[in-house]
Design a protein around this motif. Sequence first.
Motif, PDB file in Angstrom:
ATOM      1  N   GLY A 127       0.795  -1.216   0.000  1.00 23.20           N
ATOM      2  CA  GLY A 127       0.000   0.000   0.000  1.00 23.20           C
ATOM      3  C   GLY A 127       0.826   1.262   0.000  1.00 23.20           C
ATOM      4  N   ASN A 128       0.287   2.285  -0.659  1.00 20.37           N
ATOM      5  CA  ASN A 128       0.925   3.601  -0.718  1.00 20.37           C
ATOM      6  C   ASN A 128      -0.123   4.672  -0.488  1.00 20.37           C
ATOM      7  OD1 ASN A 128       1.558   6.024  -2.981  1.00 20.37           O
ATOM      8  ND2 ASN A 128       3.253   5.510  -1.643  1.00 20.37           N
ATOM      9  N   ASP A 129       0.235   5.715   0.258  1.00 22.50           N
ATOM     10  CA  ASP A 129      -0.660   6.856   0.471  1.00 22.50           C
ATOM     11  C   ASP A 129      -1.975   6.355   1.087  1.00 22.50           C
ATOM     12  OD1 ASP A 129      -1.573   9.480   0.385  1.00 22.50           O
ATOM     13  OD2 ASP A 129      -1.797   9.562  -1.773  1.00 22.50           O
ATOM     14  N   THR A 130      -3.112   6.768   0.567  1.00 23.14           N
ATOM     15  CA  THR A 130      -4.389   6.300   1.098  1.00 23.14           C
ATOM     16  C   THR A 130      -4.501   4.787   0.992  1.00 23.14           C
ATOM     17  OG1 THR A 130      -5.236   8.300   0.020  1.00 23.14           O
ATOM     18  CG2 THR A 130      -6.833   6.902   1.165  1.00 23.14           C
ATOM     19  N   GLY A 131      -3.842   4.199  -0.006  1.00 19.94           N
ATOM     20  CA  GLY A 131      -3.853   2.750  -0.136  1.00 19.94           C
ATOM     21  C   GLY A 131      -3.212   2.047   1.045  1.00 19.94           C
ATOM     22  N   GLY A 132      -2.261   2.701   1.694  1.00 25.47           N
ATOM     23  CA  GLY A 132      -1.682   2.139   2.901  1.00 25.47           C
ATOM     24  C   GLY A 132      -2.694   2.072   4.025  1.00 25.47           C
ATOM     25  N   ARG A 134      -6.346 -14.557   3.459  1.00 27.43           N
ATOM     26  CA  ARG A 134      -5.694 -14.606   2.148  1.00 27.43           C
ATOM     27  C   ARG A 134      -4.405 -13.784   2.098  1.00 27.43           C
ATOM     28  NH1 ARG A 134      -8.578 -16.745  -2.178  1.00 27.43           N
ATOM     29  NH2 ARG A 134     -10.684 -17.432  -1.640  1.00 27.43           N
ATOM     30  N   ILE A 135      -4.001 -13.206   3.221  1.00 28.75           N
ATOM     31  CA  ILE A 135      -2.844 -12.315   3.251  1.00 28.75           C
ATOM     32  C   ILE A 135      -1.691 -12.980   3.990  1.00 28.75           C
ATOM     33  CG2 ILE A 135      -1.984 -10.060   3.988  1.00 28.75           C
ATOM     34  CD1 ILE A 135      -4.848  -9.029   3.816  1.00 28.75           C
ATOM     35  N   GLY A 136      -0.528 -13.010   3.344  1.00 25.16           N
ATOM     36  CA  GLY A 136       0.646 -13.593   3.976  1.00 25.16           C
ATOM     37  C   GLY A 136       1.618 -12.571   4.522  1.00 25.16           C
ATOM     38  N   GLY A 137       1.625 -11.357   3.941  1.00 24.18           N
ATOM     39  CA  GLY A 137       2.550 -10.318   4.375  1.00 24.18           C
ATOM     40  C   GLY A 137       2.138  -8.980   3.808  1.00 24.18           C
ATOM     41  N   ALA A 138       2.881  -7.947   4.177  1.00 27.81           N
ATOM     42  CA  ALA A 138       2.528  -6.595   3.731  1.00 27.81           C
ATOM     43  C   ALA A 138       3.765  -5.720   3.606  1.00 27.81           C
ATOM     44  CB  ALA A 138       1.536  -5.944   4.697  1.00 27.81           C
ATOM     45  N   VAL A 139       3.703  -4.805   2.671  1.00 28.98           N
ATOM     46  CA  VAL A 139       4.702  -3.748   2.534  1.00 28.98           C
ATOM     47  C   VAL A 139       3.941  -2.434   2.484  1.00 28.98           C
ATOM     48  CG1 VAL A 139       6.513  -2.733   1.104  1.00 28.98           C
ATOM     49  CG2 VAL A 139       6.329  -5.233   1.302  1.00 28.98           C
ATOM     50  N   LEU A 140       4.272  -1.532   3.378  1.00 33.72           N
ATOM     51  CA  LEU A 140       3.618  -0.230   3.422  1.00 33.72           C
ATOM     52  C   LEU A 140       4.649   0.858   3.186  1.00 33.72           C
ATOM     53  CD1 LEU A 140       1.334  -0.755   6.556  1.00 33.72           C
ATOM     54  CD2 LEU A 140       0.740  -1.095   4.148  1.00 33.72           C
ATOM     55  N   THR A 141       4.374   1.716   2.204  1.00 38.22           N
ATOM     56  CA  THR A 141       5.206   2.892   1.981  1.00 38.22           C
ATOM     57  C   THR A 141       4.470   4.102   2.553  1.00 38.22           C
ATOM     58  OG1 THR A 141       4.264   3.352  -0.212  1.00 38.22           O
ATOM     59  CG2 THR A 141       6.120   1.812  -0.106  1.00 38.22           C
ATOM     60  N   ASN A 142       5.013   5.280   2.383  1.00 39.98           N
ATOM     61  CA  ASN A 142       4.460   6.483   2.995  1.00 39.98           C
ATOM     62  C   ASN A 142       2.942   6.515   2.883  1.00 39.98           C
ATOM     63  OD1 ASN A 142       7.290   6.895   2.293  1.00 39.98           O
ATOM     64  ND2 ASN A 142       6.974   8.988   3.021  1.00 39.98           N
ATOM     65  N   CYS A 143       2.263   6.594   4.045  1.00 40.04           N
ATOM     66  CA  CYS A 143       0.807   6.482   4.036  1.00 40.04           C
ATOM     67  C   CYS A 143       0.215   7.023   5.325  1.00 40.04           C
ATOM     68  CB  CYS A 143       0.392   5.019   3.852  1.00 40.04           C
ATOM     69  SG  CYS A 143       0.925   3.892   5.171  1.00 40.04           S
ATOM     70  N   ASP A 144      -1.103   7.115   5.323  1.00 36.44           N
ATOM     71  CA  ASP A 144      -1.851   7.495   6.520  1.00 36.44           C
ATOM     72  C   ASP A 144      -1.666   6.430   7.603  1.00 36.44           C
ATOM     73  OD1 ASP A 144      -4.025   9.677   5.319  1.00 36.44           O
ATOM     74  OD2 ASP A 144      -3.493   8.108   3.885  1.00 36.44           O
ATOM     75  N   ALA A 145      -1.772   6.848   8.860  1.00 40.57           N
ATOM     76  CA  ALA A 145      -1.709   5.901   9.971  1.00 40.57           C
ATOM     77  C   ALA A 145      -2.168   6.606  11.241  1.00 40.57           C
ATOM     78  CB  ALA A 145      -0.289   5.358  10.158  1.00 40.57           C
ATOM     79  N   PHE A 146      -2.706   5.821  12.167  1.00 40.64           N
ATOM     80  CA  PHE A 146      -3.145   6.326  13.467  1.00 40.64           C
ATOM     81  C   PHE A 146      -4.105   7.509  13.287  1.00 40.64           C
ATOM     82  CE2 PHE A 146       1.103   4.403  14.005  1.00 40.64           C
ATOM     83  CZ  PHE A 146       0.728   3.332  14.804  1.00 40.64           C
TER      84      PHE A 146
END
Length: 295
Positions: free
Chosen positions: A107-112, A125-137
């Motif tokens: 995920g990136n940005d809002t996609g994160g 269905r999810i084994g792992g994740a990679v998050l780049t600069n994005c919204d949080a908290f």
Amino acid sequence: MSTEHTTAGPLVAELPQGDISYRAAGPRSSSHPPVVFVHGLLVDARLWEPVAERLASDGIRSYAPTLPLGSHQRPMNADADLSPQGIAALTRDFLEALDLSDVTVVGNDTGGAICQLMLSGDTSRIGGAVLTNCDAFGSFPPRGLAPLFHALRHPGLVACLAPALRSQAVRHGPLAFGPLSSGPLDGALTSDWVQPLAGKAIRHDLAKFARGVRPGLLLDAAGRFGQFTGPVRILWGDADPYFRVELGRRLSESFPHATFTTVPAGRTFLPLDRPAEVANEIAAATGRSLRAGPV
């Protein structure tokens, strides 16, 4: 390079919420876990093309849906839930429709933010994740983008603002895409991203999402991150004016098995600006090491 390894699309997935276009790259017969990209607001699947091509050349199959976040060409069904939680459910439905499992979501940005909502719910269905600069908290939306999200809640206001975005100078300026990239943007690509806003139905889809954005959603989701035990890799551009490094570091500390890496001078659009670094993080999350190649 064989056609099996090139980016294909757009293809179409028929979901309960409506038809979603998507692009696929990499060999269909790949033995590696699949990757599914989740883009942010007012961009489409092509944000991920440079990353997808690098993964494909090393045998990793990826899928990049264009979500109904304002740059989509196909309006969703009138009764579709397009709130942030609804988009997370739609993305899960996409995984199911393509019968994908052990997926690495990226995920990136809002996609994160969408990925975080997915990781706090059904992750079968999810084994792992990679998050780049994005919204949080509580940064949903970031303070600097709050006026934009307020405007997007009103389709009539967006209709008045959209014509100005025909100008590349405006699109690439400080009040639009400009601060999100550390390099020059493709004018034709950004033009394609804003063109759908001319459609009334597209504006209404976007408004459904914007009206559901609030800080409490991701704060609540973060309380359940401890339940996800798969690998999570956080890759964060350290020059982002909206998503500060401290936010990414705090995000990484919320998962049981996470790494945190910064990208010097990187901004929000890391998939476009720094595809090699993003691809390497994804490969690491799937247990792979990419062959050395040009940055």
